[in-house]
Design a protein around this motif. Sequence first.
Motif, PDB file in Angstrom:
ATOM      1  N   PRO A  92     -19.280  -3.062  16.373  1.00 34.23           N
ATOM      2  CA  PRO A  92     -17.902  -2.691  16.675  1.00 34.23           C
ATOM      3  C   PRO A  92     -16.932  -3.860  16.682  1.00 34.23           C
ATOM      4  O   PRO A  92     -15.724  -3.668  16.527  1.00 34.23           O
ATOM      5  N   ALA A  93     -17.427  -5.090  16.877  1.00 35.41           N
ATOM      6  CA  ALA A  93     -16.537  -6.250  16.932  1.00 35.41           C
ATOM      7  C   ALA A  93     -16.179  -6.783  15.546  1.00 35.41           C
ATOM      8  O   ALA A  93     -15.343  -7.685  15.436  1.00 35.41           O
ATOM      9  N   ALA A  94     -16.796  -6.243  14.503  1.00 37.22           N
ATOM     10  CA  ALA A  94     -16.503  -6.724  13.150  1.00 37.22           C
ATOM     11  C   ALA A  94     -15.057  -6.416  12.785  1.00 37.22           C
ATOM     12  O   ALA A  94     -14.510  -5.374  13.149  1.00 37.22           O
ATOM     13  N   LYS A  95     -14.437  -7.338  12.060  1.00 36.87           N
ATOM     14  CA  LYS A  95     -13.096  -7.079  11.539  1.00 36.87           C
ATOM     15  C   LYS A  95     -13.206  -6.302  10.232  1.00 36.87           C
ATOM     16  O   LYS A  95     -14.251  -6.290   9.586  1.00 36.87           O
ATOM     17  N   ILE A  96     -12.109  -5.650   9.854  1.00 38.16           N
ATOM     18  CA  ILE A  96     -12.120  -4.810   8.656  1.00 38.16           C
ATOM     19  C   ILE A  96     -10.972  -5.200   7.744  1.00 38.16           C
ATOM     20  O   ILE A  96      -9.807  -5.231   8.165  1.00 38.16           O
ATOM     21  N   GLY A  97     -11.322  -5.518   6.498  1.00 39.33           N
ATOM     22  CA  GLY A  97     -10.318  -5.715   5.462  1.00 39.33           C
ATOM     23  C   GLY A  97     -10.309  -4.500   4.561  1.00 39.33           C
ATOM     24  O   GLY A  97     -11.220  -3.674   4.611  1.00 39.33           O
ATOM     25  N   HIS A  98      -9.288  -4.378   3.743  1.00 44.15           N
ATOM     26  CA  HIS A  98      -9.201  -3.255   2.808  1.00 44.15           C
ATOM     27  C   HIS A  98      -8.814  -3.758   1.429  1.00 44.15           C
ATOM     28  O   HIS A  98      -7.959  -4.639   1.310  1.00 44.15           O
ATOM     29  N   ILE A  99      -9.446  -3.194   0.418  1.00 42.80           N
ATOM     30  CA  ILE A  99      -9.052  -3.514  -0.950  1.00 42.80           C
ATOM     31  C   ILE A  99      -9.021  -2.225  -1.763  1.00 42.80           C
ATOM     32  O   ILE A  99      -9.955  -1.415  -1.697  1.00 42.80           O
ATOM     33  N   GLY A 100      -7.922  -2.022  -2.449  1.00 41.75           N
ATOM     34  CA  GLY A 100      -7.756  -0.828  -3.270  1.00 41.75           C
ATOM     35  C   GLY A 100      -7.912  -1.172  -4.738  1.00 41.75           C
ATOM     36  O   GLY A 100      -7.161  -1.995  -5.266  1.00 41.75           O
ATOM     37  N   ILE A 101      -8.893  -0.568  -5.373  1.00 40.42           N
ATOM     38  CA  ILE A 101      -9.156  -0.795  -6.800  1.00 40.42           C
ATOM     39  C   ILE A 101      -9.503   0.549  -7.428  1.00 40.42           C
ATOM     40  O   ILE A 101     -10.251   1.331  -6.852  1.00 40.42           O
ATOM     41  N   PHE A 102      -8.955   0.824  -8.592  1.00 42.01           N
ATOM     42  CA  PHE A 102      -9.396   1.998  -9.325  1.00 42.01           C
ATOM     43  C   PHE A 102      -9.739   1.601 -10.752  1.00 42.01           C
ATOM     44  O   PHE A 102      -9.279   0.569 -11.257  1.00 42.01           O
ATOM     45  N   CYS A 103     -10.583   2.414 -11.377  1.00 41.34           N
ATOM     46  CA  CYS A 103     -10.978   2.169 -12.759  1.00 41.34           C
ATOM     47  C   CYS A 103     -10.039   2.924 -13.692  1.00 41.34           C
ATOM     48  O   CYS A 103      -9.874   4.132 -13.543  1.00 41.34           O
ATOM     49  N   GLU A 104      -9.453   2.213 -14.621  1.00 39.61           N
ATOM     50  CA  GLU A 104      -8.549   2.830 -15.591  1.00 39.61           C
ATOM     51  C   GLU A 104      -9.309   3.868 -16.403  1.00 39.61           C
ATOM     52  O   GLU A 104     -10.359   3.570 -16.980  1.00 39.61           O
ATOM     53  N   PRO A 105      -8.834   5.117 -16.427  1.00 38.42           N
ATOM     54  CA  PRO A 105      -9.527   6.145 -17.217  1.00 38.42           C
ATOM     55  C   PRO A 105      -9.648   5.725 -18.682  1.00 38.42           C
ATOM     56  O   PRO A 105      -8.715   5.184 -19.264  1.00 38.42           O
TER      57      PRO A 105
END
Length: 208
Positions: A92-105
């Motif tokens: 629970p003490a872990a920090k959270i990052g976010h990365i948004g990536i999508f694959c081009e159709p």
Amino acid sequence: MAGIHVVDHPLVQHKISLMRDKMTGVKEFRELTSETAMLICYEATRDLPMKEITIETQGIAKTKVISGRKLAFVPILRAGLGLVDGVTSLIPAAKIGHIGIFCEPGTHDAVKYYSKMPDDIAEREVIVVDAMLATGTSAIAAIKDLKEMGVKSIKFLCILACPEGRDALLAAHPDVDIYCGGVDESLNEKGYIVPGLGDAGDRIFGTK
């Protein structure tokens, strides 16, 4: 040299079997994703460094606690979000990052549209989480991004992988260990894992 680690525990395999069933509804699929991620994370953190401490209980006990660098989880949006509750229930003490990536159709090229990381991400051991390792494009791009931020220790955690994604990720990042619940047969022409479990993002969030 890193490699792939398949968590073949009966509970993991049972839950993945339920996830594969197209009749499994959104609520249950979401819960199974979280539970399976937690069990795989248990194995992915098996090598965390420990240190000995002395504490007072009924007597004096010499026991061990986790030491070393702190952890961060980085889900790849959007399906990776479905794993976050499970992995953070263990740490629970872990920090959270976010990365948004999508694959081009059509081309399956990686397109990054969002990134937000803890300020001290370079000082943390990072576990990148996503539901599937299909083409490997998103995972490769996310890990490249983290390395450019200075992250030195990275693992990748997913529910299912396939040979094409496994091989691509290990070729691009031979220092990154992969933890998953299984390696399926192949990719189809649309870039989905076969037999797989469908579009994990749609099934987690109910968007079909």
